[in-house]
Write a protein that holds these residues in place. Structure first.
Motif, PDB file in Angstrom:
ATOM      1  N   GLY A 284       1.225  -1.199   0.218  1.00  0.00           N
ATOM      2  CA  GLY A 284      -0.042   0.519   0.333  1.00  0.00           C
ATOM      3  C   GLY A 284       0.844   1.153   0.187  1.00  0.00           C
ATOM      4  N   ALA A 285       1.916   0.936   1.027  1.00  0.00           N
ATOM      5  CA  ALA A 285       2.661   2.193   0.983  1.00  0.00           C
ATOM      6  C   ALA A 285       3.707   2.264  -0.451  1.00  0.00           C
ATOM      7  N   ILE A 286       3.624   1.295  -0.972  1.00  0.00           N
ATOM      8  CA  ILE A 286       4.529   1.859  -2.308  1.00  0.00           C
ATOM      9  C   ILE A 286       3.647   2.074  -3.091  1.00  0.00           C
ATOM     10  N   LEU A 287       2.317   1.852  -3.387  1.00  0.00           N
ATOM     11  CA  LEU A 287       1.263   2.370  -4.692  1.00  0.00           C
ATOM     12  C   LEU A 287       1.135   3.831  -4.110  1.00  0.00           C
ATOM     13  N   GLU A 288       1.306   3.698  -3.254  1.00  0.00           N
ATOM     14  CA  GLU A 288       1.467   5.617  -2.761  1.00  0.00           C
ATOM     15  C   GLU A 288       2.138   6.397  -3.476  1.00  0.00           C
ATOM     16  N   TRP A 289       3.061   5.542  -2.841  1.00  0.00           N
ATOM     17  CA  TRP A 289       4.415   6.590  -3.793  1.00  0.00           C
ATOM     18  C   TRP A 289       4.761   6.504  -5.584  1.00  0.00           C
ATOM     19  N   ILE A 290       4.283   4.906  -5.965  1.00  0.00           N
ATOM     20  CA  ILE A 290       4.442   5.178  -7.335  1.00  0.00           C
ATOM     21  C   ILE A 290       3.387   6.630  -7.430  1.00  0.00           C
ATOM     22  N   GLU A 291       2.372   6.816  -7.274  1.00  0.00           N
ATOM     23  CA  GLU A 291       1.584   7.975  -7.425  1.00  0.00           C
ATOM     24  C   GLU A 291       1.493   8.397  -6.938  1.00  0.00           C
ATOM     25  N   ALA A 292       2.564   8.696  -6.344  1.00  0.00           N
ATOM     26  CA  ALA A 292       2.999  10.848  -6.222  1.00  0.00           C
ATOM     27  C   ALA A 292       4.335  10.619  -7.090  1.00  0.00           C
ATOM     28  N   ARG A 293       4.730   9.887  -7.156  1.00  0.00           N
ATOM     29  CA  ARG A 293       5.715  10.348  -8.546  1.00  0.00           C
ATOM     30  C   ARG A 293       5.624  10.405  -9.991  1.00  0.00           C
ATOM     31  N   TRP A 294       4.662   9.198 -10.495  1.00  0.00           N
ATOM     32  CA  TRP A 294       4.184   9.482 -11.798  1.00  0.00           C
ATOM     33  C   TRP A 294       2.845   9.481 -12.204  1.00  0.00           C
ATOM     34  N   ALA A 295       2.260  10.722 -11.765  1.00  0.00           N
ATOM     35  CA  ALA A 295       0.761  10.959 -11.482  1.00  0.00           C
ATOM     36  C   ALA A 295      -0.366  10.750 -12.154  1.00  0.00           C
ATOM     37  N   GLN A 296       0.715  10.449 -13.956  1.00  0.00           N
ATOM     38  CA  GLN A 296      -0.720   9.735 -15.049  1.00  0.00           C
ATOM     39  C   GLN A 296      -0.402   8.892 -15.596  1.00  0.00           C
TER      40      GLN A 296
END
Length: 214
Positions: free
Chosen positions: A69-81
């Motif tokens: 879950g934390a990894i997904l949040e990081w991915i979302e923050a780093r690559w917005a689209q």
């Protein structure tokens, strides 16, 4: 080529979630496998990286990220689209709740270490283990079916993949492995089918991973 390295295992549903998110974002990464069946995730060198001795772990330079879950949040923050969370905070909370039903309430009770404890510490036979999995999977999926019926479209929330789909697809894969009856969950099965038809989900499938075996 990205410098990301994903430490995981082909049948780990938590690793599967991260593979889906990275594929949806179009992010390249290397993979290192840790065979959960042999206990490779508990090796000292891996525990030095990920102290819990669990997969996945995502390494980005000197940073080590754990917990899917934390990894997904990081991915979302780093690559917005493409966005995997709705822009509206209330909608985003609903998507996180959908994901949380799986990550917090279903998956931990069917995790390999829990199933091994049932067998080794409590003498459960395979029929009892499967009944355990079916019970807790069914309870969680019933709640999720209601939320998807309320908020879903082509996908779990609306008509675009989200964190919810990143969790649902691996969980249904696991459910089928253990013979869980999915007929009471037609909406979940429909969003699973829609997601699995997308190239990113297909590329993340366990059978497509370099460490996959029979």
């Amino acid at each position: 080529m990205s410098d990301l390295t994903l430490h995981g295992y082909w049948r780990s549903s938590a690793s599967y979630r991260v593979r889906i998110a990275l594929a949806l974002k179009g992010v390249d990464y290397a993979q290192v496998t840790h065979d959960l069946r042999s206990g490779a995730q508990r090796a000292p060198d891996y525990r030095a990286l990920a102290p819990q001795g669990l997969v996945p772990a995502l390494v980005d330079g000197d940073s080590v990220l754990t917990q899917s879950g934390a990894i997904l949040e990081w991915i979302e923050a780093r690559w917005a689209q493409p966005a995997l969370l709705p822009a509206d905070p209330g909608d985003a909370a609903i998507v996180r709740a959908m994901a949380g039903i799986i990550a917090c309430d279903i998956h931990p009770l069917g995790n390999l270490r829990v199933l091994q404890a049932l067998r080794q510490d409590f003498g459960a036979d395979e029929d009892q283990v499967r009944a355990w999995i079916a019970r807790w999977t069914g309870e969680g999926l019933a709640a999720l079916e209601t939320l998807v019926a309320r908020h879903g479209g082509t996908h779990a929330f609306g008509d675009a993949p989200s964190f919810a789909d990143c969790h649902i697809v691996p969980q249904l894969y696991n459910a089928r492995r253990f013979g869980v009856d999915l007929t009471p969950f037609p909406r979940l099965c429909a969003v699973d089918a829609a997601a699995c038809a997308l190239p990113a989900f297909a590329a993340a499938h366990p059978d497509r991973q370099p460490d996959a075996d029979a």
